[in-house]
Design a protein around this motif. Structure first.
Motif, mmCIF file in Angstrom:
data_model
loop_
_atom_site.group_PDB
_atom_site.id
_atom_site.type_symbol
_atom_site.label_atom_id
_atom_site.label_comp_id
_atom_site.label_asym_id
_atom_site.label_seq_id
_atom_site.Cartn_x
_atom_site.Cartn_y
_atom_site.Cartn_z
ATOM 1 N N GLU A 196 -11.032 -0.585 -0.451
ATOM 2 C CA GLU A 196 -11.019 0.267 -1.643
ATOM 3 C C GLU A 196 -10.434 1.654 -1.401
ATOM 4 O OE1 GLU A 196 -14.343 0.469 -4.174
ATOM 5 O OE2 GLU A 196 -14.640 -1.693 -4.203
ATOM 6 N N ARG A 197 -10.285 2.046 -0.140
ATOM 7 C CA ARG A 197 -9.666 3.346 0.161
ATOM 8 C C ARG A 197 -8.149 3.281 0.007
ATOM 9 N NH1 ARG A 197 -11.728 3.741 6.073
ATOM 10 N NH2 ARG A 197 -11.114 1.588 5.783
ATOM 11 N N SER A 198 -7.617 2.075 0.012
ATOM 12 C CA SER A 198 -6.173 1.874 -0.052
ATOM 13 C C SER A 198 -5.730 1.582 -1.495
ATOM 14 C CB SER A 198 -5.791 0.697 0.853
ATOM 15 O OG SER A 198 -4.407 0.457 0.801
ATOM 16 N N VAL A 199 -4.610 2.173 -1.874
ATOM 17 C CA VAL A 199 -4.034 1.936 -3.196
ATOM 18 C C VAL A 199 -2.741 1.146 -3.007
ATOM 19 C CG1 VAL A 199 -3.029 3.027 -5.244
ATOM 20 C CG2 VAL A 199 -5.033 4.040 -4.144
ATOM 21 N N GLU A 200 -2.636 0.069 -3.762
ATOM 22 C CA GLU A 200 -1.432 -0.756 -3.729
ATOM 23 C C GLU A 200 -0.586 -0.457 -4.962
ATOM 24 O OE1 GLU A 200 -3.025 -4.702 -3.612
ATOM 25 O OE2 GLU A 200 -3.407 -4.589 -1.452
ATOM 26 N N ILE A 201 0.722 -0.547 -4.785
ATOM 27 C CA ILE A 201 1.657 -0.289 -5.878
ATOM 28 C C ILE A 201 2.289 -1.615 -6.293
ATOM 29 C CG2 ILE A 201 3.692 1.011 -6.618
ATOM 30 C CD1 ILE A 201 1.225 2.730 -5.859
ATOM 31 N N HIS A 202 2.182 -1.897 -7.594
ATOM 32 C CA HIS A 202 2.706 -3.145 -8.149
ATOM 33 C C HIS A 202 3.713 -2.833 -9.246
ATOM 34 C CE1 HIS A 202 -0.291 -5.789 -6.210
ATOM 35 N NE2 HIS A 202 -1.039 -4.694 -6.265
ATOM 36 N N LEU A 203 4.765 -3.638 -9.294
ATOM 37 C CA LEU A 203 5.748 -3.514 -10.361
ATOM 38 C C LEU A 203 5.165 -4.031 -11.665
ATOM 39 C CD1 LEU A 203 8.834 -4.913 -8.438
ATOM 40 C CD2 LEU A 203 8.574 -2.560 -9.241
ATOM 41 N N PRO A 214 0.841 -1.203 0.000
ATOM 42 C CA PRO A 214 0.000 0.000 0.000
ATOM 43 C C PRO A 214 0.879 1.258 0.000
ATOM 44 C CG PRO A 214 -0.582 -1.482 1.826
ATOM 45 C CD PRO A 214 0.674 -2.009 1.200
ATOM 46 N N VAL A 215 0.368 2.312 -0.608
ATOM 47 C CA VAL A 215 1.089 3.584 -0.661
ATOM 48 C C VAL A 215 1.510 4.015 0.748
ATOM 49 C CG1 VAL A 215 0.886 6.046 -1.201
ATOM 50 C CG2 VAL A 215 -0.003 4.341 -2.795
ATOM 51 N N LYS A 216 0.616 3.873 1.704
ATOM 52 C CA LYS A 216 0.899 4.292 3.079
ATOM 53 C C LYS A 216 2.130 3.574 3.647
ATOM 54 C CE LYS A 216 -1.454 4.981 7.470
ATOM 55 N NZ LYS A 216 -2.726 4.890 8.178
ATOM 56 N N GLU A 217 2.261 2.282 3.358
ATOM 57 C CA GLU A 217 3.410 1.534 3.863
ATOM 58 C C GLU A 217 4.712 1.952 3.180
ATOM 59 O OE1 GLU A 217 4.921 -3.034 4.551
ATOM 60 O OE2 GLU A 217 2.774 -2.649 4.394
ATOM 61 N N ILE A 218 4.644 2.218 1.873
ATOM 62 C CA ILE A 218 5.832 2.700 1.161
ATOM 63 C C ILE A 218 6.276 4.027 1.764
ATOM 64 C CG2 ILE A 218 6.725 3.526 -1.053
ATOM 65 C CD1 ILE A 218 4.755 1.524 -2.395
ATOM 66 N N LEU A 259 8.402 9.342 3.909
ATOM 67 C CA LEU A 259 7.884 10.360 2.996
ATOM 68 C C LEU A 259 6.390 10.522 3.222
ATOM 69 C CD1 LEU A 259 9.618 9.333 -0.366
ATOM 70 C CD2 LEU A 259 10.260 11.214 1.163
ATOM 71 N N ASP A 260 5.917 11.765 3.192
ATOM 72 C CA ASP A 260 4.479 11.996 3.310
ATOM 73 C C ASP A 260 3.841 11.799 1.941
ATOM 74 O OD1 ASP A 260 4.523 14.483 1.786
ATOM 75 O OD2 ASP A 260 5.383 15.414 3.571
ATOM 76 N N SER A 261 2.517 11.694 1.922
ATOM 77 C CA SER A 261 1.825 11.401 0.663
ATOM 78 C C SER A 261 1.998 12.521 -0.355
ATOM 79 C CB SER A 261 0.346 11.121 0.916
ATOM 80 O OG SER A 261 -0.281 12.255 1.472
#
Length: 163
Positions: free
Chosen positions: A100-107, A63-67, A73-75
């Motif tokens: 659905e509020r969370s966005v995940e980042i995938h390679l 998730p973006v928050k974990e990255i 780094l802040d959002s």
């Protein structure tokens, strides 16, 4: 021993620029920034983008928050980085199926392939320092401990032999 050996340093000595740990770390950070700019040029990545990719190469689909937490780094800072990496075809952003509020980042496949090309970057950086890998690993651990002490948090574990 004389009394002078037990006296605290004079204020003038305490305030010398060359005696400041903050300045030594700042100067080292700027020097590393220059090294990384050069090393990352052929990968077409900025240093902050490289850090995002390092996190994703370790754990894809975060998730973006974990990255943001991992990179401190802040959002507002992270979002433009992610947009540029997505525009470059290295990542894709997907809504979490669980939340659905969370966005995940995938390679993407291109993002995965870049890992092989990036493998030489740590060797280039280590070589440019002129320090043995063991000394770099010790320095990294000491700086991490310093950061943890300042933050009041436990220091993160380091992989064996990683500078």
């Amino acid at each position: 021993m004389t009394a002078s050996h037990h006296q605290a340093p004079a204020a003038a000595e305490l305030l010398r620029l060359d005696n400041q740990i903050c300045f030594a770390l700042h100067a080292a950070s700027r020097a590393f920034g220059t090294l990384y700019r050069t090393a990352l040029r052929e990968l077409d990545l900025t240093y902050p983008q490289y850090l995002v990719m390092l996190v994703l190469w370790e754990s894809d689909g975060l998730p973006v928050k974990e990255i943001g937490a991992r990179l401190r780094l802040d959002s507002g800072t992270l979002s433009p980085l992610l947009k540029r990496l997505e525009a470059g075809g290295l990542i894709r952003r997907l809504r979490s199926e669980q939340d659905e509020r969370s966005v995940e980042i995938h390679l993407t496949a291109a993002g995965e392939a870049l890992r092989d090309r990036a493998a030489d970057v740590p060797r280039q950086i280590a070589g440019a320092t002129g320090m043995p890998v063991a000394e770099l690993a010790d320095l990294r651990a000491r700086v991490a401990a310093l950061t943890a002490a300042i933050d009041g948090t436990p220091e993160p574990a380091s992989p064996e032999g990683c500078p």
